[in-house]
Design a protein around this motif. Structure first.
Motif, PDB file in Angstrom:
ATOM      1  N   ASP A 162      12.481  14.511 -25.391  1.00  0.00           N
ATOM      2  CA  ASP A 162      13.070  13.301 -25.950  1.00  0.00           C
ATOM      3  C   ASP A 162      12.048  12.163 -25.937  1.00  0.00           C
ATOM      4  O   ASP A 162      10.969  12.279 -25.373  1.00  0.00           O
ATOM      5  CB  ASP A 162      14.345  12.912 -25.187  1.00  0.00           C
ATOM      6  N   ALA A 163      12.397  11.055 -26.570  1.00  0.00           N
ATOM      7  CA  ALA A 163      11.479   9.915 -26.694  1.00  0.00           C
ATOM      8  C   ALA A 163      11.076   9.377 -25.327  1.00  0.00           C
ATOM      9  O   ALA A 163       9.925   8.977 -25.113  1.00  0.00           O
ATOM     10  CB  ALA A 163      12.111   8.823 -27.540  1.00  0.00           C
ATOM     11  N   ASN A 164      12.005   9.351 -24.372  1.00  0.00           N
ATOM     12  CA  ASN A 164      11.715   8.851 -23.032  1.00  0.00           C
ATOM     13  C   ASN A 164      10.689   9.749 -22.326  1.00  0.00           C
ATOM     14  O   ASN A 164       9.773   9.259 -21.661  1.00  0.00           O
ATOM     15  CB  ASN A 164      13.002   8.754 -22.210  1.00  0.00           C
ATOM     16  N   THR A 165      10.824  11.059 -22.491  1.00  0.00           N
ATOM     17  CA  THR A 165       9.875  11.985 -21.892  1.00  0.00           C
ATOM     18  C   THR A 165       8.496  11.806 -22.504  1.00  0.00           C
ATOM     19  O   THR A 165       7.478  11.794 -21.799  1.00  0.00           O
ATOM     20  CB  THR A 165      10.350  13.446 -22.071  1.00  0.00           C
ATOM     21  N   LEU A 166       8.431  11.643 -23.819  1.00  0.00           N
ATOM     22  CA  LEU A 166       7.157  11.407 -24.481  1.00  0.00           C
ATOM     23  C   LEU A 166       6.504  10.119 -23.975  1.00  0.00           C
ATOM     24  O   LEU A 166       5.294  10.077 -23.740  1.00  0.00           O
ATOM     25  CB  LEU A 166       7.339  11.327 -26.000  1.00  0.00           C
TER      26      LEU A 166
END
Length: 177
Positions: A162-166
């Motif tokens: 997800d965007a947060n992980t990226l």
């Protein structure tokens, strides 16, 4: 002023003298002098060392080794203190080397040829640092571009990252903001 016995020796013999001094751990100068003079005789060199002359050479070598150790510790400290990779360590290391070479050139009997070699080596070091910096910056830009592309792909679509992980990978692993 005549050059010291050590300064008159070819570089290869100087290296062997240094090795004998290190093997003897800067002690037992009577035995060390015999070993060095034996080396000189077997190499066909007419020069010979007195115990006190060899002691001076050993003291100079010991000082150089201690300064190298100090420089290494300083570079290690900088690496630990500034792990962000913003060339702080590289620039500081180059400054440490430049300082050491300057002091060496002022304190020793280096020939103009030796000084030229040292200057060329420093120029090569600086050029390599500039090349590494350019490569690092290009890599950072490529990684940033790839992360932007990955973020666009993850919007509105369920993916494994997800965007947060990226964002966390970008910040914590690659040090990008």
């Amino acid at each position: 002023m005549t050059p010291s016995t050590y300064a008159q020796l070819p570089a290869e013999i100087q290296s062997q003298v240094d090795a004998i001094i290190r093997e003897h751990k800067f002690q037992n100068f009577v035995e060390m002098t015999q070993a060095v003079n034996g080396l000189l005789e077997s190499a066909g060199v007419e020069l010979r060392f007195s115990k006190s002359a060899l002691h001076r050479v050993a003291q100079d070598l010991k000082e150089v080794l201690e300064q190298i150790k100090y420089s290494h510790q300083a570079a290690q400290y900088l690496t630990e203190a500034f792990p962000d990779g913003d060339r702080v360590v590289s620039e500081a290391s180059i400054r440490l080397i430049q300082d050491r070479l300057f002091r060496l050139s002022m304190d020793s009997e280096l020939s103009p040829n030796d000084l030229t070699k040292i200057a060329r080596a420093m120029a090569d070091l600086v050029r390599a640092d500039i090349s590494n910096s350019k490569y690092r910056e290009e890599l950072k830009q490529k990684l940033e571009q790839k992360f932007v592309e990955m973020e666009k792909q993850t919007r509105g679509v369920e993916r494994s990252l997800d965007a947060n992980t990226l964002r966390r990978i970008r910040e914590e692993v690659y040090g990008l903001v």
